[in-house]
Design a protein around this motif. Structure first.
Motif, PDB file in Angstrom:
ATOM      1  N   GLN A  77       0.800  -1.117   0.002  1.00 42.02           N
ATOM      2  CA  GLN A  77      -0.061   0.103   0.009  1.00 42.02           C
ATOM      3  C   GLN A  77       0.934   1.355  -0.099  1.00 42.02           C
ATOM      4  OE1 GLN A  77      -2.652  -0.420   3.465  1.00 42.02           O
ATOM      5  NE2 GLN A  77      -3.942   0.740   2.138  1.00 42.02           N
ATOM      6  N   TYR A  78       1.959   1.132   0.733  1.00 42.18           N
ATOM      7  CA  TYR A  78       3.108   2.355   0.713  1.00 42.18           C
ATOM      8  C   TYR A  78       4.042   2.161  -0.550  1.00 42.18           C
ATOM      9  CZ  TYR A  78       1.050   3.745   5.379  1.00 42.18           C
ATOM     10  OH  TYR A  78       0.206   4.083   6.286  1.00 42.18           O
ATOM     11  N   SER A  79       4.009   1.125  -1.293  1.00 41.76           N
ATOM     12  CA  SER A  79       4.831   1.094  -2.367  1.00 41.76           C
ATOM     13  C   SER A  79       6.154   0.718  -2.007  1.00 41.76           C
ATOM     14  CB  SER A  79       4.803   2.300  -3.504  1.00 41.76           C
ATOM     15  OG  SER A  79       5.559   3.696  -2.827  1.00 41.76           O
ATOM     16  N   TYR A  80       6.485  -0.101  -0.971  1.00 39.78           N
ATOM     17  CA  TYR A  80       7.660  -0.687  -0.567  1.00 39.78           C
ATOM     18  C   TYR A  80       7.750  -1.899  -1.339  1.00 39.78           C
ATOM     19  CZ  TYR A  80       8.625   2.898   2.915  1.00 39.78           C
ATOM     20  OH  TYR A  80       8.726   4.147   3.501  1.00 39.78           O
ATOM     21  N   GLN A  81       9.053  -2.274  -1.724  1.00 38.57           N
ATOM     22  CA  GLN A  81       9.308  -3.640  -2.412  1.00 38.57           C
ATOM     23  C   GLN A  81      10.133  -4.570  -1.771  1.00 38.57           C
ATOM     24  OE1 GLN A  81      11.036  -1.555  -5.935  1.00 38.57           O
ATOM     25  NE2 GLN A  81       9.613  -2.606  -7.139  1.00 38.57           N
ATOM     26  N   GLU A  82       9.784  -5.628  -1.945  1.00 35.19           N
ATOM     27  CA  GLU A  82      10.362  -6.838  -1.055  1.00 35.19           C
ATOM     28  C   GLU A  82      11.791  -6.968  -1.761  1.00 35.19           C
ATOM     29  OE1 GLU A  82       9.996 -11.316   0.538  1.00 35.19           O
ATOM     30  OE2 GLU A  82       8.817 -10.770  -0.981  1.00 35.19           O
ATOM     31  N   ILE A  83      12.724  -7.174  -0.654  1.00 38.64           N
ATOM     32  CA  ILE A  83      14.035  -7.459  -1.005  1.00 38.64           C
ATOM     33  C   ILE A  83      14.554  -8.781  -0.252  1.00 38.64           C
ATOM     34  CG2 ILE A  83      15.319  -5.776   0.457  1.00 38.64           C
ATOM     35  CD1 ILE A  83      17.544  -5.902  -1.311  1.00 38.64           C
ATOM     36  N   ARG A  84      15.149  -9.817  -0.664  1.00 41.39           N
ATOM     37  CA  ARG A  84      15.578 -11.023  -0.055  1.00 41.39           C
ATOM     38  C   ARG A  84      17.018 -11.046   0.067  1.00 41.39           C
ATOM     39  NH1 ARG A  84      10.524 -15.614  -1.386  1.00 41.39           N
ATOM     40  NH2 ARG A  84       9.272 -13.971  -1.407  1.00 41.39           N
ATOM     41  N   MET A  85      17.688 -11.059   1.281  1.00 42.06           N
ATOM     42  CA  MET A  85      19.041 -11.299   1.370  1.00 42.06           C
ATOM     43  C   MET A  85      19.397 -12.629   1.872  1.00 42.06           C
ATOM     44  SD  MET A  85      17.741  -8.167   1.945  1.00 42.06           S
ATOM     45  CE  MET A  85      17.837  -8.211   4.218  1.00 42.06           C
ATOM     46  N   LEU A 137      12.261  -0.366   0.655  1.00 47.20           N
ATOM     47  CA  LEU A 137      12.341  -1.608   0.525  1.00 47.20           C
ATOM     48  C   LEU A 137      11.868  -2.254   1.798  1.00 47.20           C
ATOM     49  CD1 LEU A 137      15.904  -1.942  -0.486  1.00 47.20           C
ATOM     50  CD2 LEU A 137      13.871  -2.029  -1.958  1.00 47.20           C
ATOM     51  N   TRP A 138      11.233  -3.628   1.824  1.00 44.05           N
ATOM     52  CA  TRP A 138      11.012  -4.244   2.901  1.00 44.05           C
ATOM     53  C   TRP A 138      11.643  -5.825   2.953  1.00 44.05           C
ATOM     54  CZ3 TRP A 138       8.223  -8.964   2.987  1.00 44.05           C
ATOM     55  CH2 TRP A 138       7.223  -9.142   1.767  1.00 44.05           C
ATOM     56  N   TYR A 139      11.701  -6.364   3.825  1.00 41.55           N
ATOM     57  CA  TYR A 139      12.138  -7.837   3.892  1.00 41.55           C
ATOM     58  C   TYR A 139      11.543  -8.550   5.291  1.00 41.55           C
ATOM     59  CZ  TYR A 139      15.073  -5.934   7.775  1.00 41.55           C
ATOM     60  OH  TYR A 139      15.681  -5.323   8.985  1.00 41.55           O
ATOM     61  N   LEU A 140      11.599  -9.850   5.185  1.00 47.17           N
ATOM     62  CA  LEU A 140      11.093 -10.436   6.341  1.00 47.17           C
ATOM     63  C   LEU A 140      11.826 -11.818   6.406  1.00 47.17           C
ATOM     64  CD1 LEU A 140       7.211 -11.275   6.394  1.00 47.17           C
ATOM     65  CD2 LEU A 140       8.790 -12.852   7.216  1.00 47.17           C
ATOM     66  N   GLY A 141      12.288 -12.209   7.298  1.00 45.71           N
ATOM     67  CA  GLY A 141      13.020 -13.557   7.400  1.00 45.71           C
ATOM     68  C   GLY A 141      13.622 -13.817   8.795  1.00 45.71           C
TER      69      GLY A 141
END
Ligand code: ATP
Ligand code: MG
Length: 418
Positions: free
Chosen positions: A35-43, A105-109
């Motif tokens: 909704q806030y136009s953040y894109q996912e990044i996976r490291m 950007l956003w990430y989750l892990g």
């Protein structure tokens, strides 16, 4: 009998009974980030040890005693990531995402820290994080705080969390304050707890969040960081507060909020709850304008936060805010020998025609009574009995509803919409 091998202490399995809660939480996080136009990044979860030493700081809790560090087969020192920001900056620099650009950007892990396991504190835990690069004004600080505030609203826990704010100001202002604080604390050194004594030389700001009541009593008269704020940092902080005020976000100024990592400057914030005991910080972040350059990139302003997923799930569970998980809609079973061969194809047809349904196919050739008992145990609302030329649909939860006979699968209507 062979001895069971157990999971590593502090590293938890998330069992099928818990995954619906996690999927729910993750779904909301992904949706709101979009909704806030953040894109996912996976490291990767493994990085060079130097990355964390250089970013988080040598004399922080994480680097001093919490990292899982080992030499790989080539003799390179590797570390299981204790947090996401350093990796995100490393990746951004490596792939040219940061220079002269704006990135949301956003990430989750999973993250790894060798700490004493307890409620809300584990050795493998999960973070959802946001990092915004290339924007220096307080508007972006406000944006990520508003994003978190929206999350609490969506989760129904807005009343259970409090926003604490501070500014660590510029590096110069902080350095001057550090000297003043050190000088003050030296004069009261005897009354300090052991950790704080040690930190006098290495990381004196961390004394501010000492848990010792004696140390806290001494700190009551200590110099205040805000007296050392530089004009630009003060204006930046005021700009943030004005935007939060305008958006109706409540906050408290916490002058002792300094965060455990070296790389922060200006805005720092935490969302804290009193509902989880000692592990009350659910989300923490701030500005780190120097980090990109420190890790080899071009100077780039940045701000972000990380949210502890376990603490969030615990809080939602404690508040009864996890929606009930969906139950099975239909249990398909054959009741004649010919139907036995046809049942998988029948289940496939239903899944194709009505993808919103949760359909389980019976496995094994028991008698009808046993199959019905399994259907019952599965929690399904309906059972579909596949016969040679037609089907019988039974409501399993309301026995007074008479079974119906269907001659075609296109007559199957369970009233479940996708
Ligand atoms: P704490 O003071 O609780 O140790 P921290 O300052 O070390 O937290 P951060 O590095 O800021 O934590 O990480 C951001 C968030 O990640 C924390 O606010 C918390 O919600 C979560 N978190 C940190 N460490 C753990 C852990 N060992 N187990 C579970 N969650 C954690
Ligand atoms: Mg910690």
């Amino acid at each position: 009998m062979a001895k069971n091998i157990q999971a590593i202490r502090g590293m938890n399995d998330i069992l099928p009974s818990d995954t619906p809660a996690w999927q729910y939480v993750e779904g909301v996080l992904r949706r709101v980030a979009a909704q806030y136009s953040y894109q996912e990044i996976r490291m990767p979860v493994l990085e060079s040890t130097d990355l964390f030493k250089r970013s988080i700081g040598e004399v922080t809790d994480i680097v001093e005693k919490e990292m899982y560090t080992f030499d790989d087969r080539n003799g390179d020192s590797l570390t299981l990531r204790p947090e996401g920001t350093a990796s995100c900056v490393r990746a951004g620099n490596e792939h040219g995402l940061l220079y002269n650009q704006i990135q949301r950007l956003w990430y989750l892990g999973p993250m790894f820290r060798h700490e004493r396991p307890q409620k809300g504190r584990y050795r493998q835990f999960h973070q959802f994080g946001i990092e915004a690069f290339g924007m220096e004004g307080p508007d972006i600080d406000a944006e990520i705080i508003l994003l978190t505030a929206r999350l609490w609203q969506e989760f129904g826990i807005a009343e259970q969390v409090e926003l604490q704010l501070n500014s660590l100001a510029s590096n110069e202002a902080r350095a001057a304050y550090r000297e003043a604080l050190r000088e003050f604390l030296r004069a009261h050194e005897d009354g300090l707890d052991e950790d704080s004594k040690r930190r006098l030389d290495t990381n004196v700001l961390r004394v501010l969040d000492s848990k010792s009541p004696e140390t806290q009593a001494i700190l009551a008269d200590a110099p205040k960081l805000s007296d050392y704020w530089d004009d630009e940092s003060r204006a930046h902080f005021d700009g943030l507060c004005q935007r939060l005020d305008a958006a109706g976000i409540r906050y408290v100024l916490n002058e002792r909020l300094v965060r455990g990592l070296d790389y922060y400057n200006r805005t720092v914030f935490e969302w804290v709850t009193t509902e989880l005991g000692a592990q009350g910080t659910v989300c923490a972040g701030g500005r780190y304008d120097g980090l990109v350059e420190q890790l080899g990139g071009k100077a780039t302003p940045a701000v972000g936060f990380a949210m502890g997923m376990e603490r969030l799930v615990l809080l939602l569970e404690a508040q009864g805010k996890i929606p009930p998980s969906p139950t099975l809609d239909l249990y398909v079973m054959a009741v004649t020998p010919a139907a036995e061969l046809n049942a998988p194809a029948v289940a496939e047809q239903i899944r194709t025609a009505q993808p919103q349904l949760r359909v389980q196919l019976h496995s094994g050739s028991q008698n009808i009574k046993k199959k019905l008992a399994r259907a019952d145990k599965s929690g399904a609302t309906y059972a579909l009995l596949v016969r040679d030329t037609d089907f019988e649909l039974k409501h399993l939860r309301q026995r007074e509803i008479e079974p119906v006979v269907l001659t075609s699968l296109s007559d199957l209507n369970l009233g479940v919409n996708g």
